[in-house]
Design a protein around this motif. Sequence first.
Motif, PDB file in Angstrom:
ATOM      1  N   ARG A 182      35.881   8.442  39.492  1.00 22.48           N
ATOM      2  CA  ARG A 182      36.370   7.615  38.389  1.00 22.48           C
ATOM      3  C   ARG A 182      35.212   6.844  37.765  1.00 22.48           C
ATOM      4  NH1 ARG A 182      41.224   6.726  36.855  1.00 22.48           N
ATOM      5  NH2 ARG A 182      42.052   7.584  38.805  1.00 22.48           N
ATOM      6  N   VAL A 183      35.133   6.905  36.461  1.00 24.43           N
ATOM      7  CA  VAL A 183      34.059   6.227  35.730  1.00 24.43           C
ATOM      8  C   VAL A 183      34.309   4.731  35.790  1.00 24.43           C
ATOM      9  CG1 VAL A 183      32.831   6.040  33.545  1.00 24.43           C
ATOM     10  CG2 VAL A 183      33.827   8.238  34.228  1.00 24.43           C
ATOM     11  N   THR A 184      33.355   4.006  36.298  1.00 21.30           N
ATOM     12  CA  THR A 184      33.491   2.563  36.461  1.00 21.30           C
ATOM     13  C   THR A 184      33.363   1.844  35.118  1.00 21.30           C
ATOM     14  OG1 THR A 184      31.130   2.300  36.872  1.00 21.30           O
ATOM     15  CG2 THR A 184      32.544   2.728  38.781  1.00 21.30           C
ATOM     16  N   ASP A 185      33.585   0.534  35.174  1.00 15.76           N
ATOM     17  CA  ASP A 185      33.495  -0.255  33.949  1.00 15.76           C
ATOM     18  C   ASP A 185      32.088  -0.261  33.361  1.00 15.76           C
ATOM     19  OD1 ASP A 185      36.172  -0.857  34.122  1.00 15.76           O
ATOM     20  OD2 ASP A 185      35.857  -2.790  35.122  1.00 15.76           O
ATOM     21  N   ASP A 186      31.090  -0.067  34.211  1.00 14.32           N
ATOM     22  CA  ASP A 186      29.728  -0.021  33.674  1.00 14.32           C
ATOM     23  C   ASP A 186      29.310   1.398  33.289  1.00 14.32           C
ATOM     24  OD1 ASP A 186      29.510   1.089  36.167  1.00 14.32           O
ATOM     25  OD2 ASP A 186      27.981  -0.293  36.914  1.00 14.32           O
ATOM     26  N   GLY A 187      30.269   2.340  33.321  1.00 14.69           N
ATOM     27  CA  GLY A 187      30.011   3.690  32.822  1.00 14.69           C
ATOM     28  C   GLY A 187      29.294   4.606  33.783  1.00 14.69           C
ATOM     29  N   THR A 188      29.402   4.372  35.096  1.00 15.04           N
ATOM     30  CA  THR A 188      28.685   5.202  36.072  1.00 15.04           C
ATOM     31  C   THR A 188      29.653   5.872  37.035  1.00 15.04           C
ATOM     32  OG1 THR A 188      28.413   3.365  37.625  1.00 15.04           O
ATOM     33  CG2 THR A 188      26.690   3.678  35.957  1.00 15.04           C
ATOM     34  N   ILE A 189      29.142   6.912  37.731  1.00 14.02           N
ATOM     35  CA  ILE A 189      29.845   7.537  38.848  1.00 14.02           C
ATOM     36  C   ILE A 189      28.853   7.633  40.009  1.00 14.02           C
ATOM     37  CG2 ILE A 189      31.466   8.853  37.427  1.00 14.02           C
ATOM     38  CD1 ILE A 189      29.682  11.313  37.829  1.00 14.02           C
ATOM     39  N   ASN A 190      29.378   7.770  41.221  1.00 16.05           N
ATOM     40  CA  ASN A 190      28.538   7.871  42.408  1.00 16.05           C
ATOM     41  C   ASN A 190      28.820   9.212  43.092  1.00 16.05           C
ATOM     42  OD1 ASN A 190      27.059   7.527  44.769  1.00 16.05           O
ATOM     43  ND2 ASN A 190      27.593   5.364  44.941  1.00 16.05           N
ATOM     44  N   VAL A 191      27.848  10.154  43.022  1.00 13.42           N
ATOM     45  CA  VAL A 191      27.998  11.489  43.579  1.00 13.42           C
ATOM     46  C   VAL A 191      27.229  11.572  44.894  1.00 13.42           C
ATOM     47  CG1 VAL A 191      27.682  13.950  43.163  1.00 13.42           C
ATOM     48  CG2 VAL A 191      28.188  12.414  41.246  1.00 13.42           C
ATOM     49  N   VAL A 246      32.828  10.962  27.710  1.00 12.86           N
ATOM     50  CA  VAL A 246      33.455  10.283  28.835  1.00 12.86           C
ATOM     51  C   VAL A 246      33.328   8.772  28.641  1.00 12.86           C
ATOM     52  CG1 VAL A 246      33.326   9.924  31.337  1.00 12.86           C
ATOM     53  CG2 VAL A 246      33.025  12.217  30.389  1.00 12.86           C
ATOM     54  N   ALA A 247      34.364   8.049  29.052  1.00 18.17           N
ATOM     55  CA  ALA A 247      34.377   6.594  28.890  1.00 18.17           C
ATOM     56  C   ALA A 247      34.896   5.958  30.174  1.00 18.17           C
ATOM     57  CB  ALA A 247      35.244   6.207  27.692  1.00 18.17           C
ATOM     58  N   PRO A 248      34.643   4.664  30.378  1.00 21.26           N
ATOM     59  CA  PRO A 248      35.168   3.978  31.562  1.00 21.26           C
ATOM     60  C   PRO A 248      36.677   4.152  31.677  1.00 21.26           C
ATOM     61  CG  PRO A 248      33.552   2.594  30.471  1.00 21.26           C
ATOM     62  CD  PRO A 248      33.776   3.770  29.572  1.00 21.26           C
ATOM     63  N   GLY A 249      37.115   4.421  32.891  1.00 23.43           N
ATOM     64  CA  GLY A 249      38.531   4.655  33.147  1.00 23.43           C
ATOM     65  C   GLY A 249      38.869   6.115  33.295  1.00 23.43           C
ATOM     66  N   ARG A 267      41.886   9.057  30.351  1.00 25.10           N
ATOM     67  CA  ARG A 267      42.411   7.709  30.109  1.00 25.10           C
ATOM     68  C   ARG A 267      42.034   7.171  28.733  1.00 25.10           C
ATOM     69  NH1 ARG A 267      45.038   9.062  33.640  1.00 25.10           N
ATOM     70  NH2 ARG A 267      45.381   8.128  35.690  1.00 25.10           N
ATOM     71  N   THR A 268      41.117   7.767  28.077  1.00 26.16           N
ATOM     72  CA  THR A 268      40.632   7.216  26.812  1.00 26.16           C
ATOM     73  C   THR A 268      40.945   8.102  25.618  1.00 26.16           C
ATOM     74  OG1 THR A 268      38.460   8.210  27.211  1.00 26.16           O
ATOM     75  CG2 THR A 268      38.792   5.943  27.932  1.00 26.16           C
ATOM     76  N   HIS A 269      40.996   9.414  25.805  1.00 24.09           N
ATOM     77  CA  HIS A 269      41.250  10.317  24.687  1.00 24.09           C
ATOM     78  C   HIS A 269      42.744  10.638  24.623  1.00 24.09           C
ATOM     79  CE1 HIS A 269      36.981  10.848  25.718  1.00 24.09           C
ATOM     80  NE2 HIS A 269      36.815  11.043  24.407  1.00 24.09           N
ATOM     81  N   THR A 329      23.896   7.349  42.009  1.00 24.17           N
ATOM     82  CA  THR A 329      24.601   6.791  40.853  1.00 24.17           C
ATOM     83  C   THR A 329      24.044   7.397  39.564  1.00 24.17           C
ATOM     84  OG1 THR A 329      24.990   4.728  42.041  1.00 24.17           O
ATOM     85  CG2 THR A 329      25.206   4.675  39.641  1.00 24.17           C
ATOM     86  N   ILE A 330      24.986   7.815  38.717  1.00 24.51           N
ATOM     87  CA  ILE A 330      24.603   8.466  37.461  1.00 24.51           C
ATOM     88  C   ILE A 330      25.336   7.779  36.315  1.00 24.51           C
ATOM     89  CG2 ILE A 330      24.539  10.631  36.164  1.00 24.51           C
ATOM     90  CD1 ILE A 330      24.628  12.108  38.807  1.00 24.51           C
ATOM     91  N   LYS A 331      24.638   7.476  35.259  1.00 24.51           N
ATOM     92  CA  LYS A 331      25.215   6.892  34.048  1.00 24.51           C
ATOM     93  C   LYS A 331      25.816   8.013  33.209  1.00 24.51           C
ATOM     94  CE  LYS A 331      25.630   3.291  31.148  1.00 24.51           C
ATOM     95  NZ  LYS A 331      26.294   2.018  31.460  1.00 24.51           N
ATOM     96  N   VAL A 332      27.147   7.998  33.033  1.00 20.53           N
ATOM     97  CA  VAL A 332      27.806   9.099  32.327  1.00 20.53           C
ATOM     98  C   VAL A 332      28.549   8.639  31.082  1.00 20.53           C
ATOM     99  CG1 VAL A 332      28.032  10.469  34.433  1.00 20.53           C
ATOM    100  CG2 VAL A 332      29.855   8.880  33.775  1.00 20.53           C
ATOM    101  N   ALA A 333      28.787   7.349  30.896  1.00 19.45           N
ATOM    102  CA  ALA A 333      29.541   6.875  29.735  1.00 19.45           C
ATOM    103  C   ALA A 333      28.851   7.282  28.448  1.00 19.45           C
ATOM    104  CB  ALA A 333      29.687   5.363  29.795  1.00 19.45           C
ATOM    105  N   GLY A 334      29.628   7.823  27.508  1.00 25.48           N
ATOM    106  CA  GLY A 334      29.088   8.264  26.229  1.00 25.48           C
ATOM    107  C   GLY A 334      28.585   9.685  26.236  1.00 25.48           C
ATOM    108  N   LEU A 335      28.570  10.359  27.408  1.00 25.88           N
ATOM    109  CA  LEU A 335      28.107  11.745  27.500  1.00 25.88           C
ATOM    110  C   LEU A 335      29.306  12.677  27.542  1.00 25.88           C
ATOM    111  CD1 LEU A 335      25.317  11.354  30.245  1.00 25.88           C
ATOM    112  CD2 LEU A 335      25.080  11.179  27.746  1.00 25.88           C
TER     113      LEU A 335
END
Length: 404
Positions: free
Chosen positions: A138-147, A105-108, A190-192, A152-158
């Motif tokens: 939606r994954v924010t620019d800093d790579g997180t989501i808010n559930v 997963v990536a920002p966007g 949005r990225t793949h 807040t969870i860091k998901v970018a790169g996972l």
Amino acid sequence: MSWDKAPQSVATVPDGDWDLTIWSWLRATARPTAIVLGLGFGLAACTALPGDGPWMGGAASTTTEALPFDVIDLTPTTIANYRQPPPIDRPSTVSNLPAGGRVAVAPGDAIKVRIFEPYEGSIFPTIQRPGADFGVQRVTDDGTINVPFVGTIKVAGLDLGQIEKKVAQQVTASGKAQEPQVIVEFVADRTHTVMVSGDVRNPGRVSLLEGVRTVVEAINKAGGPAGIGGQSANGVGANQFEVIVRRNGQIILQSQFSDVLAGGDIGLQKNDEIVVRPNPRVFTVLGAVVKAGNVDMSKHTVSLLEAMGMVGGLNDTRANKTGVYVFRLGELQTNPTARGKVFRLDLYQPVSIFIAQQFPVLPKDVVYITNAPLYEYDKILTSIYRTVSIVGVARGNIVSTGGF
């Protein structure tokens, strides 16, 4: 006064009948003038009379040193150097691509998170009950989501499995759920993606997460080239389109779409760019044929015999069966010193039919059929006849006027 009765000299002219002297002069000079004009026109006929193409009398195989091209006679011996094998579909190089891989997963990106519990009465419902859907995250620019209820969870790169595990660990650590079951899925990728543009029915981004792995699959996902499948009145086929693939600003593939379908397909990576554009493969037929003009190559390989058949064949009353020529430019893009080639075929020889079946016509070739010599002579005689007729009409007009 008739033409034949005109006086032959001034001495025989009666008084007051000086106009007869003019008839005598015209009679003496008109016929030789017509002959001289006709002969002069005949001598200049090779350059003065209109024609269908160049005069090929100077294109002899013995004079190629002085010409900017080589003249090659097509014979059973020389055809072996130019015969092309029929196109054969080859195994695609993408047959060993993995069916799937790790998708990070990536920002966007937009994902959906659902949380369930095995027991009733908890914050989150059981899987049998609706709910526990927190909407699109939606994954924010800093790579997180808010559930909700999680934070807040860091998901970018996972990948999706890693995100599910991380959400479950965090909600369990907060004491808000026991043995939670977490499901995470993509909603909008949005990225793949790869960009498919140009002459396709549905240009735009195509997600690799939808099972798209190759160039052909991406083009098919975009609806295919606009012009195939009844969309074009000209019946344009895959042989008339070019495919270009760019990766990181570099062209990694540039080929006819028909060649890509025949085994030239390649695997894709995210952010690749695919451009489909018309690239007609056309040859030209000129000279003594039924219908001259440009001809689209409806298939990968067209023989010289097929090329002549595509324009209705040779004109029976004009064509010189010994003067069939194919003009071909050299590979100037790769070799600036390359010489052009002129191939010559004598269709009077029965074996030439087999040679014409084996000789391939390439895009941008010019097939030229010369006029028969008797047809050229007929044009000269017709021109002489018209010249004499003009002089005769002029003479008749002068006689009918009765004088100046």
